[in-house]
Design an enzyme around this catalytic site. Structure first.
Site, PDB file in Angstrom:
ATOM      1  N   LYS A 191       5.641   5.290  -5.164  1.00  0.00           N
ATOM      2  CA  LYS A 191       4.478   4.490  -5.544  1.00  0.00           C
ATOM      3  C   LYS A 191       3.609   4.317  -4.300  1.00  0.00           C
ATOM      4  O   LYS A 191       3.909   3.504  -3.430  1.00  0.00           O
ATOM      5  CB  LYS A 191       4.904   3.119  -6.063  1.00  0.00           C
ATOM      6  CG  LYS A 191       3.758   2.418  -6.766  1.00  0.00           C
ATOM      7  CD  LYS A 191       3.727   0.926  -6.543  1.00  0.00           C
ATOM      8  CE  LYS A 191       2.951   0.483  -5.363  1.00  0.00           C
ATOM      9  NZ  LYS A 191       1.531   0.810  -5.326  1.00  0.00           N
ATOM     10  N   GLU A 264      10.638  -1.840   5.853  1.00  0.00           N
ATOM     11  CA  GLU A 264       9.882  -1.652   7.097  1.00  0.00           C
ATOM     12  C   GLU A 264       8.678  -2.564   6.992  1.00  0.00           C
ATOM     13  O   GLU A 264       7.734  -2.272   6.254  1.00  0.00           O
ATOM     14  CB  GLU A 264       9.444  -0.187   7.224  1.00  0.00           C
ATOM     15  CG  GLU A 264      10.595   0.799   7.286  1.00  0.00           C
ATOM     16  CD  GLU A 264      11.335   0.777   8.608  1.00  0.00           C
ATOM     17  OE1 GLU A 264      10.807   0.178   9.578  1.00  0.00           O
ATOM     18  OE2 GLU A 264      12.436   1.335   8.673  1.00  0.00           O
ATOM     19  N   CYS A 298       1.506  -0.771  12.088  1.00  0.00           N
ATOM     20  CA  CYS A 298       2.556  -1.794  12.204  1.00  0.00           C
ATOM     21  C   CYS A 298       3.076  -1.913  13.634  1.00  0.00           C
ATOM     22  O   CYS A 298       3.557  -2.961  14.027  1.00  0.00           O
ATOM     23  CB  CYS A 298       3.689  -1.481  11.245  1.00  0.00           C
ATOM     24  SG  CYS A 298       4.353   0.173  11.491  1.00  0.00           S
ATOM     25  N   GLU A 396       0.515 -11.678  12.131  1.00  0.00           N
ATOM     26  CA  GLU A 396       0.020 -10.319  12.320  1.00  0.00           C
ATOM     27  C   GLU A 396      -1.433 -10.250  11.852  1.00  0.00           C
ATOM     28  O   GLU A 396      -1.735 -10.657  10.726  1.00  0.00           O
ATOM     29  CB  GLU A 396       0.884  -9.383  11.473  1.00  0.00           C
ATOM     30  CG  GLU A 396       0.508  -7.943  11.564  1.00  0.00           C
ATOM     31  CD  GLU A 396       1.324  -7.080  10.599  1.00  0.00           C
ATOM     32  OE1 GLU A 396       1.540  -7.502   9.440  1.00  0.00           O
ATOM     33  OE2 GLU A 396       1.720  -5.986  11.011  1.00  0.00           O
TER      34      GLU A 396
HETATM   35  P1  NAD Z   1       1.679  -4.868   0.944  1.00  0.00           P
HETATM   36  O1  NAD Z   1       3.019  -5.441   1.099  1.00  0.00           O
HETATM   37  O2  NAD Z   1       0.617  -5.671   0.309  1.00  0.00           O
HETATM   38  O3  NAD Z   1       1.720  -3.478   0.133  1.00  0.00           O
HETATM   39  C1  NAD Z   1       2.620  -2.443   0.458  1.00  0.00           C
HETATM   40  C2  NAD Z   1       3.020  -1.714  -0.822  1.00  0.00           C
HETATM   41  O4  NAD Z   1       3.697  -2.626  -1.677  1.00  0.00           O
HETATM   42  C3  NAD Z   1       1.848  -1.186  -1.621  1.00  0.00           C
HETATM   43  O5  NAD Z   1       2.189   0.054  -2.188  1.00  0.00           O
HETATM   44  C4  NAD Z   1       1.680  -2.234  -2.719  1.00  0.00           C
HETATM   45  O6  NAD Z   1       1.069  -1.726  -3.877  1.00  0.00           O
HETATM   46  C5  NAD Z   1       3.122  -2.592  -2.978  1.00  0.00           C
HETATM   47  N1  NAD Z   1       3.321  -3.904  -3.615  1.00  0.00           N
HETATM   48  C6  NAD Z   1       2.465  -4.942  -3.695  1.00  0.00           C
HETATM   49  N2  NAD Z   1       3.040  -5.969  -4.378  1.00  0.00           N
HETATM   50  C7  NAD Z   1       4.284  -5.555  -4.717  1.00  0.00           C
HETATM   51  C8  NAD Z   1       5.374  -6.167  -5.402  1.00  0.00           C
HETATM   52  N3  NAD Z   1       5.298  -7.403  -5.890  1.00  0.00           N
HETATM   53  N4  NAD Z   1       6.521  -5.455  -5.555  1.00  0.00           N
HETATM   54  C9  NAD Z   1       6.638  -4.214  -5.045  1.00  0.00           C
HETATM   55  N5  NAD Z   1       5.629  -3.582  -4.389  1.00  0.00           N
HETATM   56  C10 NAD Z   1       4.471  -4.239  -4.232  1.00  0.00           C
HETATM   57  O7  NAD Z   1       1.274  -4.400   2.404  1.00  0.00           O
HETATM   58  P2  NAD Z   1      -0.173  -4.162   2.981  1.00  0.00           P
HETATM   59  O8  NAD Z   1      -0.701  -5.464   3.418  1.00  0.00           O
HETATM   60  O9  NAD Z   1      -0.970  -3.342   2.068  1.00  0.00           O
HETATM   61  O10 NAD Z   1       0.226  -3.258   4.247  1.00  0.00           O
HETATM   62  C11 NAD Z   1       0.141  -3.715   5.528  1.00  0.00           C
HETATM   63  C12 NAD Z   1       1.461  -4.328   5.968  1.00  0.00           C
HETATM   64  O11 NAD Z   1       2.449  -3.320   6.015  1.00  0.00           O
HETATM   65  C13 NAD Z   1       1.402  -4.905   7.355  1.00  0.00           C
HETATM   66  O12 NAD Z   1       2.114  -6.105   7.391  1.00  0.00           O
HETATM   67  C14 NAD Z   1       2.094  -3.857   8.194  1.00  0.00           C
HETATM   68  O13 NAD Z   1       2.643  -4.328   9.391  1.00  0.00           O
HETATM   69  C15 NAD Z   1       3.140  -3.368   7.257  1.00  0.00           C
HETATM   70  N6  NAD Z   1       3.583  -2.030   7.645  1.00  0.00           N
HETATM   71  C16 NAD Z   1       4.823  -1.889   8.180  1.00  0.00           C
HETATM   72  C17 NAD Z   1       5.263  -0.638   8.617  1.00  0.00           C
HETATM   73  C18 NAD Z   1       6.635  -0.438   9.239  1.00  0.00           C
HETATM   74  O14 NAD Z   1       7.060   0.704   9.379  1.00  0.00           O
HETATM   75  N7  NAD Z   1       7.326  -1.485   9.637  1.00  0.00           N
HETATM   76  C19 NAD Z   1       4.403   0.456   8.497  1.00  0.00           C
HETATM   77  C20 NAD Z   1       3.142   0.253   7.968  1.00  0.00           C
HETATM   78  C21 NAD Z   1       2.741  -0.999   7.522  1.00  0.00           C
END
Ligand code: NAD
Length: 537
Positions: A191, A264, A298, A396
């Site tokens: 997804k 992650e 991240c 963050e």
């Molecule tokens: P997010 O958590 O809003 O979304 C990430 C994914 O989760 C998307 O595909 C989204 O559609 C899905 N999602 C949303 N609600 C959900 C639910 N209830 N159940 C399951 N999936 C759901 O994250 P974001 O804000 O879009 O992304 C940025 C964040 O991601 C930042 O905090 C960043 O640090 C983190 N990030 C971490 C890493 C790592 O490797 N540690 C890498 C990249 C980004």
């Protein structure tokens, strides 16, 4: 969409025919409801297309298709599975021009940032193809009674793995979790983030060309809060990358379903400049560490601690380097930083900076949006005198913003670096690499880079990567990144029948003999440990 409707952002992409996005969207089975979700180009804020808005029945059907395909794949020898992944790496390189356009179109990132993903995915394929046969090979372990019994461990795929990925590095972060799952013999249902579905779909196409069996890799598009939970309810493992807040809900749901997961999550990463550091080099490194992908990484550094007396000199050099950065969204290599992903992200960055300013922070450079460049562009921003309790310091930001703070000595720098619930990535700058490596071991993060921002660890795809604390659970990359996707099965074989009290020997004799054998076994273990110590192993 007719050619006359072609949005400017798409029209400008040199390697992307107008029809291509619709063809990619056609790879997803249409939602039963017929609903679709619009996708926008951050660089111009135009609608560029739409993809199916899947719901629970669509997810269930995708998982079922994947499950059917998985049993034959699990029987395919690891070397053959690895060969498919390796071929996929070649295809990604061959298709790089189009993939770069796609990435820029759906994320608004600069081409300089986009190329990182085009290096990362093929390198990850090589690493996996090389490591997988060894990691997944069956192993003999020490048996309970050497010579009488054997213990053999085999590794079995979990079944169907759900991968939920974010928008900031759509290719890298989908593939870093999906490819090891596939090589371990699983099917994958991915997804992608609703803002960036096209890159994932282009990769799904290339996986098929590389020889992945039909249906083994499915992409379901749609809203996270709808598709995510439906997926977690159906799969056998979930690999999630995203925010800590969403990660908690994913972990809860996975727990209820008694499936394992890797998470992650977010970070608020520290960068420490020691008193002996080459300030000019540290400033150049800090610019990359803080502003790659406009800070939407991240692993980005958001907190810099400089050990006195290097603070002034570092700030001067860092601000000068930051002011050299250019902003832009062209399909060329002219700009360093591209756009933020959308209006919400711009609002988050602006509100963190405004909050810090109101609490007394000084803006050394940047501090404003640049709608003249693109609607969601924000200047690379360096702040000092930031209140340690402000949102900017504690949370963050995920944007091109960093706080620089002087600290009196190394202990204070380490304490400040560790003063966070997160523990994803850190960076230490020093003229003495051994000293740097020693201090790195005191920092509570999953990856710590000495004299580099993040590539020294992220690029070491043979080594594990992941977070301490609120930055997540589990590890990707390295053998750990493959092992999460298998169940181990231990097979014990006895050469003498049941390991029970024998009938023909009096029980007290046997117990005495068994204790003597236990003592002997313990003595042998001790001797082995002593020998190892002497050999330095
Ligand atoms: P997010 O958590 O809003 O979304 C990430 C994914 O989760 C998307 O595909 C989204 O559609 C899905 N999602 C949303 N609600 C959900 C639910 N209830 N159940 C399951 N999936 C759901 O994250 P974001 O804000 O879009 O992304 C940025 C964040 O991601 C930042 O905090 C960043 O640090 C983190 N990030 C971490 C890493 C790592 O490797 N540690 C890498 C990249 C980004």
């Amino acid at each position: 969409m007719s050619p006359t409707d072609t949005p400017a952002a798409l029209g400008d992409a040199p390697h992307l025919p107008a029809r291509r996005l619709a063809d990619l969207a056609d790879r997803v089975t249409p939602a039963e409801s017929g609903d679709t979700l619009d996708v926008f180009a951050p660089a111009t804020d135009e609608r560029i297309g739409s993809v199916p808005a899947c719901d629970t029945p669509d997810v269930n059907a995708a998982v079922e298709r994947a499950r059917e395909a998985q049993s034959a794949w699990a029987e395919t020898p690891v070397a053959e599975r690895a060969a498919v992944i390796d071929r996929f790496g070649d295809l990604v390189l061959g298709r790089r021009a189009e993939l770069l356009d796609l990435l820029q179109l759906e994320t608004g990132k600069s081409r300089l940032t986009a190329v990182e993903e085009l290096f990362d995915v093929p390198m990850g394929c090589s690493s996996l193809a090389t490591a997988a046969p060894g990691v997944l090979a069956e192993e003999r372990r020490r048996p309970v009674a050497p010579g009488i019994t054997t213990a053999t461990v085999t590794y079995e795929p979990r079944g169907v793995v759900g991968v939920i990925s974010p928008w900031n590095y759509p290719l890298t972060l989908s593939m870093a979790d999906a490819l090891p799952a596939l090589v371990a013999g699983n099917a994958v249902v991915l997804k992608p983030d609703e803002k960036t579905p096209y890159g994932a779909l282009a990769l799904a196409e290339l996986l098929e060309v590389a020889g992945l069996p039909d249906d083994l890799f499915q992409v379901v598009t749609g809203e996270g809060p709808t598709v995510g939970p439906a997926l977690i309810d159906r799969v056998d493992y979930v690999a999630f990358t995203g925010s800590t807040a969403t990660g908690r809900t994913v972990a809860e749901r996975a727990g209820r379903n008694l499936i394992d997961c890797s998470l992650e999550l977010g970070g608020n990463n520290p960068l420490v400049v020691l008193d002996d550091a080459d300030v000019a080099e540290a400033a150049r490194g800090a610019v990359q560490a803080c502003f790659a992908n406009a800070g939407q990484l991240c692993l980005s550094a958001e907190r810099i601690y400089v050990v006195e007396p290097a603070f002034e000199a570092f700030c001067d050099a860092f601000v000068a380097e930051t002011e050299r950065l250019s902003l832009g969204t062209g399909y060329d290599f002219d700009a360093d930083l591209g756009s933020l992903i959308d209006a919400d992200q711009l609002e988050r960055v602006q509100s963190h900076v405004d909050g810090a300013r109101e609490a007394g922070a000084t803006v050394l450079t940047g501090g404003r949006g640049r709608p003249d460049v693109a609607p969601y562009c924000y200047e690379p921003t360096v702040l000092t005198d930031v209140d340690p309790d402000s949102t900017l310091a504690c949370e963050e930001t995920f944007g091109p913003v960093v706080a620089v703070t002087p600290v009196r000595d190394v202990d204070a720098a380490v304490a400040a670096a560790n003063d966070s619930p997160y523990g994803l990535n850190a960076s230490v700058w020093t003229a003495d690499r051994e000293r740097g490596a020693k201090i790195a071991r005191e920092i509570d993060c999953g990856t710590v880079n000495v004299n580099d921002g993040f590539l020294a660890t992220w690029g070491a795809t043979d080594a594990p990567m992941g977070g301490f604390g609120d930055s997540g659970l589990g590890r990707r990359h390295g053998r750990e990144g493959i092992e999460r996707y298998v169940e181990s099965r231990t097979v014990g074989v006895s050469r003498v029948g049941p390991l029970a009290f024998p009938d023909r020997i009096p029980t007290d004799w046997f117990v005495r003999g068994a204790f003597a054998a236990t003592k002997l076994g313990r003595r042998a273990s001790r001797a082995v440990r002593r020998l190892r110590k002497r050999l330095g192993r």
